[in-house]
Write a protein that holds these residues in place. Structure first.
Motif, PDB file in Angstrom:
ATOM      1  N   PRO A   1       0.696  -0.781  -0.360  1.00  0.00           N
ATOM      2  CA  PRO A   1      -0.063  -0.102  -0.448  1.00  0.00           C
ATOM      3  C   PRO A   1       1.046   0.750   0.048  1.00  0.00           C
ATOM      4  O   PRO A   1       2.081   1.438   0.561  1.00  0.00           O
ATOM      5  N   PRO A   2       0.861   2.520  -0.916  1.00  0.00           N
ATOM      6  CA  PRO A   2       1.053   3.752  -0.882  1.00  0.00           C
ATOM      7  C   PRO A   2       1.265   4.031   0.830  1.00  0.00           C
ATOM      8  O   PRO A   2       2.612   4.663   0.696  1.00  0.00           O
ATOM      9  N   MET A   3       0.569   4.208   1.361  1.00  0.00           N
ATOM     10  CA  MET A   3       0.431   5.188   2.407  1.00  0.00           C
ATOM     11  C   MET A   3       2.113   4.429   3.605  1.00  0.00           C
ATOM     12  O   MET A   3       3.051   4.381   4.480  1.00  0.00           O
ATOM     13  N   LEU A   4       1.979   2.246   3.481  1.00  0.00           N
ATOM     14  CA  LEU A   4       3.053   2.151   3.908  1.00  0.00           C
ATOM     15  C   LEU A   4       4.266   2.331   3.655  1.00  0.00           C
ATOM     16  O   LEU A   4       4.989   2.595   3.922  1.00  0.00           O
ATOM     17  N   ALA A   5       4.851   2.226   2.697  1.00  0.00           N
ATOM     18  CA  ALA A   5       5.492   2.453   1.530  1.00  0.00           C
ATOM     19  C   ALA A   5       6.356   4.177   1.818  1.00  0.00           C
ATOM     20  O   ALA A   5       7.667   3.955   1.853  1.00  0.00           O
ATOM     21  N   ILE A   6       5.666   4.136   2.350  1.00  0.00           N
ATOM     22  CA  ILE A   6       5.385   6.298   2.658  1.00  0.00           C
ATOM     23  C   ILE A   6       6.253   6.237   4.143  1.00  0.00           C
ATOM     24  O   ILE A   6       7.352   6.925   3.795  1.00  0.00           O
ATOM     25  N   LYS A   7       5.658   5.513   4.669  1.00  0.00           N
ATOM     26  CA  LYS A   7       5.741   5.395   6.106  1.00  0.00           C
ATOM     27  C   LYS A   7       7.304   4.737   6.256  1.00  0.00           C
ATOM     28  O   LYS A   7       8.204   5.112   6.856  1.00  0.00           O
ATOM     29  N   TYR A   8       7.484   3.759   5.285  1.00  0.00           N
ATOM     30  CA  TYR A   8       9.273   2.952   5.669  1.00  0.00           C
ATOM     31  C   TYR A   8      10.217   3.865   4.838  1.00  0.00           C
ATOM     32  O   TYR A   8      10.915   3.774   5.326  1.00  0.00           O
ATOM     33  N   GLN A   9       9.808   4.588   3.564  1.00  0.00           N
ATOM     34  CA  GLN A   9      10.651   6.405   3.418  1.00  0.00           C
ATOM     35  C   GLN A   9      10.957   6.753   4.268  1.00  0.00           C
ATOM     36  O   GLN A   9      12.218   7.442   3.772  1.00  0.00           O
ATOM     37  N   ILE A  10      10.400   6.956   4.958  1.00  0.00           N
ATOM     38  CA  ILE A  10       9.789   8.940   6.341  1.00  0.00           C
ATOM     39  C   ILE A  10      11.333   7.860   6.822  1.00  0.00           C
ATOM     40  O   ILE A  10      12.644   8.474   6.895  1.00  0.00           O
ATOM     41  N   ALA A  11      11.254   6.829   7.073  1.00  0.00           N
ATOM     42  CA  ALA A  11      11.742   6.040   8.342  1.00  0.00           C
ATOM     43  C   ALA A  11      13.199   6.422   7.981  1.00  0.00           C
ATOM     44  O   ALA A  11      14.211   5.971   8.600  1.00  0.00           O
ATOM     45  N   ILE A  12      13.104   5.575   6.885  1.00  0.00           N
ATOM     46  CA  ILE A  12      14.412   5.101   6.209  1.00  0.00           C
ATOM     47  C   ILE A  12      15.734   6.248   5.559  1.00  0.00           C
ATOM     48  O   ILE A  12      16.540   6.345   5.999  1.00  0.00           O
ATOM     49  N   MET A  13      14.654   7.514   6.119  1.00  0.00           N
ATOM     50  CA  MET A  13      15.738   8.344   5.124  1.00  0.00           C
ATOM     51  C   MET A  13      16.097   9.577   6.882  1.00  0.00           C
ATOM     52  O   MET A  13      17.316  10.353   6.699  1.00  0.00           O
ATOM     53  N   LEU A  14      14.905   9.227   7.859  1.00  0.00           N
ATOM     54  CA  LEU A  14      15.978   9.423   9.121  1.00  0.00           C
ATOM     55  C   LEU A  14      16.776   9.337   9.077  1.00  0.00           C
ATOM     56  O   LEU A  14      17.383   9.267  10.484  1.00  0.00           O
ATOM     57  N   ALA A  15      17.117   7.970   9.317  1.00  0.00           N
ATOM     58  CA  ALA A  15      17.632   6.598   9.451  1.00  0.00           C
ATOM     59  C   ALA A  15      18.844   7.570   8.716  1.00  0.00           C
ATOM     60  O   ALA A  15      20.296   6.731   9.548  1.00  0.00           O
ATOM     61  N   ILE A  16      18.956   7.801   7.202  1.00  0.00           N
ATOM     62  CA  ILE A  16      19.776   7.789   6.955  1.00  0.00           C
ATOM     63  C   ILE A  16      20.385   9.282   7.753  1.00  0.00           C
ATOM     64  O   ILE A  16      22.063   9.402   7.272  1.00  0.00           O
ATOM     65  N   LEU A  17      19.794  10.106   7.368  1.00  0.00           N
ATOM     66  CA  LEU A  17      19.999  10.680   8.521  1.00  0.00           C
ATOM     67  C   LEU A  17      20.654  10.836   9.147  1.00  0.00           C
ATOM     68  O   LEU A  17      22.133  12.507   8.961  1.00  0.00           O
ATOM     69  N   GLY A  18      20.878  10.813  10.437  1.00  0.00           N
ATOM     70  CA  GLY A  18      21.209  10.581  10.932  1.00  0.00           C
ATOM     71  C   GLY A  18      23.071   9.559  11.173  1.00  0.00           C
ATOM     72  O   GLY A  18      23.496   9.903  11.615  1.00  0.00           O
ATOM     73  N   SER A  19      22.083   8.917  10.258  1.00  0.00           N
ATOM     74  CA  SER A  19      23.881   7.933   9.712  1.00  0.00           C
ATOM     75  C   SER A  19      24.679   8.638   9.122  1.00  0.00           C
ATOM     76  O   SER A  19      26.153   8.968  10.094  1.00  0.00           O
ATOM     77  N   VAL A  20      24.381  10.035   8.340  1.00  0.00           N
ATOM     78  CA  VAL A  20      25.190  10.496   7.513  1.00  0.00           C
ATOM     79  C   VAL A  20      26.201  11.141   8.354  1.00  0.00           C
ATOM     80  O   VAL A  20      27.263  11.860   8.925  1.00  0.00           O
ATOM     81  N   THR A  21      25.152  12.360   9.189  1.00  0.00           N
ATOM     82  CA  THR A  21      25.134  13.069  10.489  1.00  0.00           C
ATOM     83  C   THR A  21      25.884  12.387  11.447  1.00  0.00           C
ATOM     84  O   THR A  21      27.631  13.433  11.283  1.00  0.00           O
ATOM     85  N   LEU A  22      26.308  11.039  12.413  1.00  0.00           N
ATOM     86  CA  LEU A  22      26.898  11.230  12.789  1.00  0.00           C
ATOM     87  C   LEU A  22      28.376  10.712  12.281  1.00  0.00           C
ATOM     88  O   LEU A  22      29.532  10.789  12.601  1.00  0.00           O
ATOM     89  N   THR A  23      28.319   9.709  11.455  1.00  0.00           N
ATOM     90  CA  THR A  23      29.290   9.771  10.234  1.00  0.00           C
ATOM     91  C   THR A  23      30.463  10.979   9.815  1.00  0.00           C
ATOM     92  O   THR A  23      31.789  10.656  10.748  1.00  0.00           O
ATOM     93  N   VAL A  24      28.905  11.467   9.888  1.00  0.00           N
ATOM     94  CA  VAL A  24      30.199  13.223   8.913  1.00  0.00           C
ATOM     95  C   VAL A  24      30.677  13.234  10.580  1.00  0.00           C
ATOM     96  O   VAL A  24      32.423  14.456  10.037  1.00  0.00           O
ATOM     97  N   PHE A  25      30.112  13.832  11.470  1.00  0.00           N
ATOM     98  CA  PHE A  25      30.657  14.099  12.547  1.00  0.00           C
ATOM     99  C   PHE A  25      31.820  13.961  13.179  1.00  0.00           C
ATOM    100  O   PHE A  25      32.915  14.061  13.172  1.00  0.00           O
ATOM    101  N   VAL A  26      31.732  12.039  13.219  1.00  0.00           N
ATOM    102  CA  VAL A  26      33.146  12.057  13.661  1.00  0.00           C
ATOM    103  C   VAL A  26      34.921  11.959  13.198  1.00  0.00           C
ATOM    104  O   VAL A  26      35.110  12.191  13.169  1.00  0.00           O
ATOM    105  N   MET A  27      34.393  12.101  11.867  1.00  0.00           N
ATOM    106  CA  MET A  27      34.939  12.015  10.217  1.00  0.00           C
ATOM    107  C   MET A  27      35.542  13.598  10.403  1.00  0.00           C
ATOM    108  O   MET A  27      36.832  14.286  10.415  1.00  0.00           O
ATOM    109  N   VAL A  28      35.114  14.328  11.178  1.00  0.00           N
ATOM    110  CA  VAL A  28      35.618  15.386  10.591  1.00  0.00           C
ATOM    111  C   VAL A  28      36.473  16.116  12.265  1.00  0.00           C
ATOM    112  O   VAL A  28      37.829  16.515  11.932  1.00  0.00           O
ATOM    113  N   ARG A  29      36.027  14.959  13.396  1.00  0.00           N
ATOM    114  CA  ARG A  29      36.415  15.656  14.466  1.00  0.00           C
ATOM    115  C   ARG A  29      38.120  14.769  14.390  1.00  0.00           C
ATOM    116  O   ARG A  29      38.750  15.513  15.008  1.00  0.00           O
TER     117      ARG A  29
END
Length: 266
Positions: A213-241
């Motif tokens: 169902p489209p709404m289920l796919a949207i929920k998954y997409q929102i969640a994974i994009m937030l997870a990607i955002l968190g991962s990139v943020t933490l990874t880059v922060f550790v890398m610059v430090r």
């Protein structure tokens, strides 16, 4: 879900022929590279398909962990292969640390808290999710390294002057690390801004094509994009430090290798 036969799949390679034709017309001379990329893509995806089939039929925490470690090792190798200049001694050790701290923290938070996955090692979920998270974090690290090197190289005289006046390396690097951090997370932010209106993300599109169902796919997409955002943020922060410190020796002197096309650091 509509099945794609091998003859119809082969028909899709007409786009590769179109690209080669246009490259030849414009005399770019990248035919070999294009063919190699498509051959590698096909072979790698077919091999991954067989591997995933085996893993899905035999779920195991050992197998899933081994796959995650292999993905991490390949990501580190890919990052080092993308860098076209010498890097300070020791920065190579920072790359796996940043990837593990950023990617794995985000991944396990996602599967434990957001999905409440049981068992946690279910390869149907953890492997595709890890691929998206580690892949985006890998890009973030590449951009971070480039930003740090460019910032230090372009501001070398300013940095050395500040150090001679008694400034600490952390203080001198503040603006460079801040800019490198922002430049590394900017592609993820831009991707989120255009998502849903300018383009439909791959994960969401795949789920809809599979009949979700489209709404289920949207929920998954929102969640994974937030997870990607968190991962990139933490990874880059550790890398610059940690990566920023690699440009200085134990006596707080600037150490910047000469630019070159060879391999970087060990």
């Amino acid at each position: 879900m509509i099945s794609i036969s091998l003859p119809r799949l082969a028909a899709a390679y007409v786009f590769v022929l179109l690209l080669i034709l246009l490259v030849q017309i414009q005399r770019i001379g990248a035919t070999g590279q294009i063919l190699l990329a498509n051959i590698r893509m096909t072979i790698q995806l077919v091999c991954v398909g067989y591997l995933l089939t085996i893993l899905f039929e035999n779920p195991s925490p050992i197998f899933s962990t081994m796959v995650l470690l292999c993905m991490l090792a390949f990501a580190v190798h890919t990052v080092l292969g993308r860098i076209q200049h010498q890097l300070p001694l020791g920065i190579g050790k920072t790359i796996p640390i940043a990837l593990v701290m950023g990617s794995f923290t985000s991944l396990f938070f996602f599967i434990v808290v957001v999905l409440n996955l049981d068992p946690w090692y279910d390869p149907h979920y953890i492997i595709p999710l890890a691929g998206m998270i580690i892949g985006n974090s890998m890009t973030g690290i590449s951009l971070t390294i480039t930003g740090l090197f460019t910032g230090v190289r372009d501001n070398r005289s300013h940095i050395e002057t500040a150090l001679m006046l008694g400034a600490k390396p952390e203080r001198v690097m503040e603006s460079i690390t801040a800019q490198a951090f922002f430049n590394a997370i900017l592609p993820t932010i831009n991707s989120m801004m255009g998502m849903g209106i300018v383009f439909l993300p791959g994960m969401m599109t795949g789920q809809i094509l599979a009949g979700a169902p489209p709404m289920l796919a949207i929920k998954y997409q929102i969640a994974i994009m937030l997870a990607i955002l968190g991962s990139v943020t933490l990874t880059v922060f550790v890398m610059v430090r940690l990566g920023g410190k690699s440009f200085f020796n134990e006596r707080a002197q600037l150490v910047i290798p000469e630019q070159g096309s060879g391999r970087k650091n060990q």
